[in-house]
Scaffold this motif. Structure first.
Motif, PDB file in Angstrom:
ATOM      1  N   VAL A 118      -5.341   6.340 -13.093  1.00 12.83           N
ATOM      2  CA  VAL A 118      -4.944   5.244 -12.142  1.00 12.83           C
ATOM      3  C   VAL A 118      -4.418   3.986 -13.048  1.00 12.83           C
ATOM      4  O   VAL A 118      -3.219   3.515 -12.974  1.00 12.83           O
ATOM      5  CB  VAL A 118      -5.902   4.621 -11.409  1.00 12.83           C
ATOM      6  N   LYS A 119      -5.171   3.922 -14.220  1.00 10.52           N
ATOM      7  CA  LYS A 119      -4.803   2.742 -14.965  1.00 10.52           C
ATOM      8  C   LYS A 119      -3.255   2.939 -15.852  1.00 10.52           C
ATOM      9  O   LYS A 119      -2.747   1.854 -15.752  1.00 10.52           O
ATOM     10  CB  LYS A 119      -5.866   2.629 -16.048  1.00 10.52           C
ATOM     11  N   SER A 120      -3.274   4.286 -16.211  1.00  9.32           N
ATOM     12  CA  SER A 120      -1.898   4.456 -16.889  1.00  9.32           C
ATOM     13  C   SER A 120      -0.608   4.014 -16.035  1.00  9.32           C
ATOM     14  O   SER A 120       0.283   3.698 -16.431  1.00  9.32           O
ATOM     15  CB  SER A 120      -1.729   5.906 -17.356  1.00  9.32           C
ATOM     16  N   VAL A 121      -0.779   4.485 -14.686  1.00 11.63           N
ATOM     17  CA  VAL A 121       0.253   4.563 -13.735  1.00 11.63           C
ATOM     18  C   VAL A 121       0.401   2.782 -13.407  1.00 11.63           C
ATOM     19  O   VAL A 121       1.517   2.332 -13.296  1.00 11.63           O
ATOM     20  CB  VAL A 121       0.111   5.381 -12.450  1.00 11.63           C
ATOM     21  N   ALA A 122      -0.815   2.148 -13.147  1.00  9.15           N
ATOM     22  CA  ALA A 122      -0.786   0.891 -12.830  1.00  9.15           C
ATOM     23  C   ALA A 122       0.143   0.161 -13.878  1.00  9.15           C
ATOM     24  O   ALA A 122       0.756  -0.981 -13.745  1.00  9.15           O
ATOM     25  CB  ALA A 122      -1.979   0.239 -12.674  1.00  9.15           C
ATOM     26  N   GLU A 123      -0.359   0.363 -14.997  1.00 10.20           N
ATOM     27  CA  GLU A 123       0.266  -0.331 -16.399  1.00 10.20           C
ATOM     28  C   GLU A 123       1.680  -0.081 -16.382  1.00 10.20           C
ATOM     29  O   GLU A 123       2.482  -0.970 -16.718  1.00 10.20           O
ATOM     30  CB  GLU A 123      -0.407   0.037 -17.523  1.00 10.20           C
ATOM     31  N   GLU A 124       2.188   1.299 -16.324  1.00 11.74           N
ATOM     32  CA  GLU A 124       3.369   1.519 -16.090  1.00 11.74           C
ATOM     33  C   GLU A 124       4.422   1.053 -15.307  1.00 11.74           C
ATOM     34  O   GLU A 124       5.426   0.590 -15.542  1.00 11.74           O
ATOM     35  CB  GLU A 124       3.619   3.336 -15.902  1.00 11.74           C
ATOM     36  N   ARG A 125       3.661   0.713 -14.128  1.00 10.19           N
ATOM     37  CA  ARG A 125       4.409  -0.054 -13.122  1.00 10.19           C
ATOM     38  C   ARG A 125       4.349  -1.636 -12.738  1.00 10.19           C
ATOM     39  O   ARG A 125       4.702  -2.284 -12.108  1.00 10.19           O
ATOM     40  CB  ARG A 125       4.072   0.708 -11.619  1.00 10.19           C
ATOM     41  N   GLY A 126       3.195  -1.890 -13.845  1.00 11.77           N
ATOM     42  CA  GLY A 126       3.190  -3.462 -13.658  1.00 11.77           C
ATOM     43  C   GLY A 126       2.304  -3.907 -12.332  1.00 11.77           C
ATOM     44  O   GLY A 126       2.623  -4.958 -11.738  1.00 11.77           O
ATOM     45  N   ILE A 127       1.414  -3.148 -12.077  1.00 16.37           N
ATOM     46  CA  ILE A 127       0.617  -3.354 -10.745  1.00 16.37           C
ATOM     47  C   ILE A 127      -0.865  -3.274 -10.985  1.00 16.37           C
ATOM     48  O   ILE A 127      -1.152  -2.992 -12.149  1.00 16.37           O
ATOM     49  CB  ILE A 127       0.930  -2.405  -9.680  1.00 16.37           C
ATOM     50  N   SER A 128      -1.547  -3.858 -10.003  1.00 18.00           N
ATOM     51  CA  SER A 128      -3.115  -4.014 -10.197  1.00 18.00           C
ATOM     52  C   SER A 128      -3.739  -2.668 -10.138  1.00 18.00           C
ATOM     53  O   SER A 128      -3.662  -1.972  -9.038  1.00 18.00           O
ATOM     54  CB  SER A 128      -3.655  -4.924  -9.189  1.00 18.00           C
ATOM     55  N   ASP A 129      -4.427  -2.276 -11.270  1.00 15.33           N
ATOM     56  CA  ASP A 129      -5.035  -1.075 -11.257  1.00 15.33           C
ATOM     57  C   ASP A 129      -6.245  -1.001 -10.196  1.00 15.33           C
ATOM     58  O   ASP A 129      -6.578   0.148  -9.500  1.00 15.33           O
ATOM     59  CB  ASP A 129      -5.691  -0.547 -12.612  1.00 15.33           C
ATOM     60  N   LEU A 130      -6.986  -2.073  -9.763  1.00 11.89           N
ATOM     61  CA  LEU A 130      -8.048  -2.186  -8.950  1.00 11.89           C
ATOM     62  C   LEU A 130      -7.433  -1.955  -7.527  1.00 11.89           C
ATOM     63  O   LEU A 130      -8.040  -1.179  -6.640  1.00 11.89           O
ATOM     64  CB  LEU A 130      -8.658  -3.575  -8.972  1.00 11.89           C
ATOM     65  N   TYR A 131      -6.358  -2.428  -7.211  1.00  8.45           N
ATOM     66  CA  TYR A 131      -5.838  -2.459  -6.042  1.00  8.45           C
ATOM     67  C   TYR A 131      -5.042  -0.832  -5.637  1.00  8.45           C
ATOM     68  O   TYR A 131      -5.379  -0.191  -4.811  1.00  8.45           O
ATOM     69  CB  TYR A 131      -4.590  -3.301  -5.637  1.00  8.45           C
ATOM     70  N   ARG A 163       0.995  -1.262  -0.038  1.00  5.27           N
ATOM     71  CA  ARG A 163      -0.016  -0.103   0.002  1.00  5.27           C
ATOM     72  C   ARG A 163       0.783   1.247  -0.103  1.00  5.27           C
ATOM     73  O   ARG A 163       0.658   2.324  -0.887  1.00  5.27           O
ATOM     74  CB  ARG A 163      -1.042   0.038   1.236  1.00  5.27           C
ATOM     75  N   GLY A 164       1.759   1.263   0.859  1.00  2.52           N
ATOM     76  CA  GLY A 164       2.700   2.488   0.859  1.00  2.52           C
ATOM     77  C   GLY A 164       3.529   2.551  -0.347  1.00  2.52           C
ATOM     78  O   GLY A 164       3.775   3.744  -0.769  1.00  2.52           O
ATOM     79  N   ARG A 165       4.140   1.367  -0.731  1.00  2.00           N
ATOM     80  CA  ARG A 165       5.110   1.601  -1.869  1.00  2.00           C
ATOM     81  C   ARG A 165       4.047   1.963  -3.219  1.00  2.00           C
ATOM     82  O   ARG A 165       4.627   2.952  -3.861  1.00  2.00           O
ATOM     83  CB  ARG A 165       5.563   0.109  -2.264  1.00  2.00           C
TER      84      ARG A 165
END
Length: 138
Positions: free
Chosen positions: A28-41, A6-8
């Motif tokens: 949120v989706k663009s940042v999640a894709e950029e970092r390879g993390i779940s956009d829902l989370y 959560r913090g990271r």
């Protein structure tokens, strides 16, 4: 001290917004894709950042998220305190002596000082070539 995902992820998101501060909003989706993390989370995390008034959102075709304050006014400590349940460097116990509690207090104070005096802008200004491998295990 261990920072949760959560913090990271919250820090990743805030840094992405800081990089684009004053230029464009981010989804949120663009940042999640950029970092390879779940956009829902990440969306859940961003809701906490918005509630704490660290970010604001705009709806519509040119909408998205942006920082609510300039990057030099948002500390890492504020972000982590918004997202982390507990930030503890060392958990003391009833077996600790005054001498040990003194050390734990100094570690706590040093950690708090770093978190409360490091802004998003400081992180953006940091030269990545200066990164030291400071991780050590005892």
């Amino acid at each position: 001290m261990k920072i949760s995902t959560r913090g990271r992820y919250g820090l990743y998101f805030m840094l992405a917004l800081a990089r684009n501060y004053g230029e464009k909003k981010r989804s949120v989706k663009s940042v999640a894709e950029e970092r390879g993390i779940s956009d829902l989370y990440l969306e859940q995390i961003v809701a906490n950042l918005k509630k704490a008034e660290l970010v604001k959102s705009t709806r519509g075709a040119y909408g998205g998220y942006e920082l609510n304050l300039p990057p030099d006014e948002i500390t890492v400590g504020k972000i982590f305190r918004t997202l982390e349940e507990n930030i503890v460097a060392v958990e003391g116990d009833d077996k600790d002596t005054d001498t040990e509690r003194y050390l734990w207090g100094r570690i706590r104070d040093a950690l708090r000082d770093v978190l409360d005096h490091t802004t998003l802008q400081d992180m953006l200004n940091h030269d990545e070539d200066e990164v030291d491998d400071y991780m050590f295990y005892i």
